[in-house]
Design a protein around this motif. Sequence first.
Motif, short mmCIF file in Angstrom:
data_model
loop_
_atom_site.label_atom_id
_atom_site.label_comp_id
_atom_site.label_asym_id
_atom_site.label_seq_id
_atom_site.Cartn_x
_atom_site.Cartn_y
_atom_site.Cartn_z
N CYS A 197 0.84 -1.08 0.02
CA CYS A 197 0.09 -0.01 0.04
C CYS A 197 1.00 1.05 0.18
O CYS A 197 1.89 1.33 0.68
CB CYS A 197 -0.88 0.04 1.21
SG CYS A 197 -1.80 1.47 1.28
N CYS A 200 -2.06 6.23 -0.29
CA CYS A 200 -2.36 7.32 -0.86
C CYS A 200 -3.89 8.01 -0.53
O CYS A 200 -4.12 9.12 -1.01
CB CYS A 200 -2.37 7.04 -2.57
SG CYS A 200 -3.65 5.81 -3.01
N CYS A 203 -8.55 4.90 -2.37
CA CYS A 203 -9.59 4.03 -2.05
C CYS A 203 -10.59 4.74 -1.06
O CYS A 203 -11.63 4.45 -1.26
CB CYS A 203 -8.79 2.47 -1.34
SG CYS A 203 -8.00 2.82 0.05
#
Length: 353
Positions: A197, A200, A203
């Motif tokens: 991951c 950022c 999602c």
Amino acid sequence: MVVSEETKIVNLTIDEQQVKTKEGATVLEAARQAGIYIPTLCYHPSLTPYGACRLCVVEIENMRGFPTSCTTPVTEGMVIKTNTPQLKELRHNIFELILAEHPKQCLTCANNLRCELQEVAARIGVEQISLAPIHKDLPIYQDSPFFDRDYNLCILCGRCVRVCQEVRGAGAIAFTYRGSQALVGTAFDKTLEESGCQFCGACVDVCPTGALIDRHSKWLGLPERSVITTCPYCGVGCQLSLEVNRGKVVRSVPILENSINQGQACVKGRFGIAEFVHHSERLTTPLIRRNGELVEASWDKAIDLIADKLGRYKGGQFAFIASAKCTNEENYLAQKFTRAVMQTNNIDHCARL
Ligand code: SF4
Ligand code: SF4
Ligand code: SF4
């Protein structure tokens, strides 16, 4: 609608309204351009159409069944209906099925400003659910320093999975298991960090429910206003919306409608601004070293000291390292000062900090 000379225009009828759109558009896009509302939950303009939630079903003349408008391309002369009694009933039933595994209080919860479930419920007129609720009783993941994942609130729209794979190229999350056991998660239930991951937050930004939510801002109340600004952390210049509550920045969110970052940010711009701006250790006054100790000073005193010390060096004895955290105007002044006042071209720029 902006079209180039080569773009072929397609004519269609939506709810008895004549609509023109460009070839390759979907029925959903054509309807939205014409201001006709079709409910969606899995659709997002930045992502490949998926047709998972099925709320965007329509009737199309000479086409069997109820195609999903987000995955159906327009063709010349198409005649579409978006709001017949049959479609309304079908959507109502689909929405009830989506909500069967979702906490009912979510429909009235005021904590998540971005919850699209509430908007869709209001638009299609769902006030209560007749199906017996199913509680998933899943653990809440808090393995990210920036956001929580509560898949009890997940409707399996796949937006988070698609943005992570298609836009970020990270592939940190994916659908796991199948059928009624289907979930979103990491491979082998690893932590987000272990699964690559980037933190950022893309999602979180596309999630239409409260399943993915910022840890820092979730208890800080709804923003009173937002201010559009440029991220100060590096030279990319991402456009951000700073959400403000009671005079404090509570969250920064990348803006979709701009050509620079198009709804994306890195971890610094997405999660590093609100805490940084109000951090208790942030310097807010100049510090001058006196007898080995840093002591607070006024701006006038600090500037006098700098001017006095810089006056001893000219030309090649001096160099200026400017910063990507500065604005263009500040960096312009830095090079002007270096060249015109200090009489040297020794000016450079640190691109990332
Ligand atoms: S934060 Fe970014 S990289 Fe991490 S799971 Fe979400 S979209 Fe993927
Ligand atoms: S976590 Fe959110 S974005 Fe991801 S599938 Fe569930 S509801 Fe959709
Ligand atoms: S630090 Fe990240 S969010 Fe900020 S401008 Fe640079 S890339 Fe964009």
